[in-house]
Design a protein around this motif. Structure first.
Motif, short mmCIF file in Angstrom:
data_model
loop_
_atom_site.label_atom_id
_atom_site.label_comp_id
_atom_site.label_asym_id
_atom_site.label_seq_id
_atom_site.Cartn_x
_atom_site.Cartn_y
_atom_site.Cartn_z
N ILE A 65 -8.18 -7.08 1.09
CA ILE A 65 -8.94 -6.40 0.04
C ILE A 65 -8.28 -5.04 -0.18
CG2 ILE A 65 -11.12 -5.31 -0.56
CD1 ILE A 65 -12.55 -7.38 1.09
N PHE A 66 -8.02 -4.71 -1.43
CA PHE A 66 -7.54 -3.39 -1.79
C PHE A 66 -8.70 -2.68 -2.46
CE2 PHE A 66 -3.62 -5.19 -0.75
CZ PHE A 66 -2.62 -4.24 -0.76
N MET A 67 -9.15 -1.57 -1.87
CA MET A 67 -10.27 -0.82 -2.41
C MET A 67 -9.74 0.42 -3.12
SD MET A 67 -13.68 0.62 -0.57
CE MET A 67 -13.07 2.20 -0.04
N TYR A 119 -1.38 6.36 -6.13
CA TYR A 119 -2.60 5.57 -6.25
C TYR A 119 -3.31 5.59 -4.91
CZ TYR A 119 -0.85 3.74 -10.68
OH TYR A 119 -0.40 3.63 -11.95
N ASP A 120 -4.58 6.01 -4.91
CA ASP A 120 -5.37 6.07 -3.69
C ASP A 120 -5.97 4.70 -3.43
OD1 ASP A 120 -6.86 6.87 -1.51
OD2 ASP A 120 -8.47 7.74 -2.71
N VAL A 121 -5.38 3.96 -2.49
CA VAL A 121 -5.78 2.59 -2.20
C VAL A 121 -6.02 2.44 -0.71
CG1 VAL A 121 -5.07 0.17 -2.29
CG2 VAL A 121 -4.41 1.70 -4.12
N GLN A 123 0.83 -1.20 0.00
CA GLN A 123 0.00 0.00 0.00
C GLN A 123 0.87 1.25 0.00
OE1 GLN A 123 -2.38 0.63 3.52
NE2 GLN A 123 -3.82 1.96 2.43
N GLY A 124 1.96 1.23 0.76
CA GLY A 124 2.88 2.37 0.78
C GLY A 124 3.52 2.61 -0.58
#
Length: 188
Positions: A110-112, A97-99, A89-90
């Motif tokens: 889950i990656f939203m 990227y907004d995750v 995520q980092g």
């Protein structure tokens, strides 16, 4: 005619009615509306490559929230999964990227994504990570770098769906053989 009531005597229901009256005439900008109330963005069909079905999905998911499932390889604990997916995520955050990430099991997350148009770029990043077993996106399972050799079948569909379909076909064939109510059913 409504009675004039002192503002200090208003209860919650009065305040709610007052708020509704104020918002009734307000113009809400399109970007402030919830996603399900926004009009869909027009699709530019000139950008669609008929040879790549992913290009159609990219354009139809653009601007919409999308979720992808990621499996961490090995047999990690929930804490290890938290740490590994946090690193991913980092890395995505550093690439703008907004995750958002949610841990849903000892080895799954889950990656939203706020904008589903970037999902396939993010999927490409994730499957190239050493500890990524697979990424599930729009019903397709993409094996990652950390997948076992037996699981590295390129872009396989979920096996549960194929199994359910075969079971349904078997049931429908047995029913088609004899569908009369008067005949005794054989015990299974």
């Amino acid at each position: 005619p409504a009675k004039k009531k002192d503002i200090r005597d208003y209860n919650d229901a009065d305040m709610a009615r007052l708020l509704e009256q104020w918002e009734k005439d307000d113009d809400i900008e399109e970007g402030d509306l919830p996603e399900h109330k926004r009009p869909p963005q027009p699709i530019d069909f000139s950008k669609i490559d008929p040879g790549k079905p992913e290009s159609i999905l990219k354009l139809t998911k653009k601007g919409k929230t999308l979720m992808m499932f990621v499996t961490v390889s090995g047999n990690p604990t929930e804490k290890e999964t938290e740490e590994i997916t946090s690193l991913w995520q980092g890395g995505l955050f550093n690439a703008n990227y907004d995750v958002q990430r949610f841990i849903v099991g000892s080895n799954r997350a889950i990656f939203m994504l706020r904008d589903g148009g970037y999902a396939w770029e993010i999927k490409d990043f994730l499957i190239n990570q050493d500890r990524c077993a697979d990424v599930t996106l729009e019903g397709q399972v993409y094996p990652g770098k950390g997948a076992e050799e037996s699981d590295k079948v390129k872009n396989k569909t979920k096996p549960e769906k194929a199994k359910k379909k075969k079971d349904a076909d078997k049931k429908s064939n047995s029913v088609k053989e004899d569908n009369r109510a008067t005949k005794q059913r054989e015990d299974l």
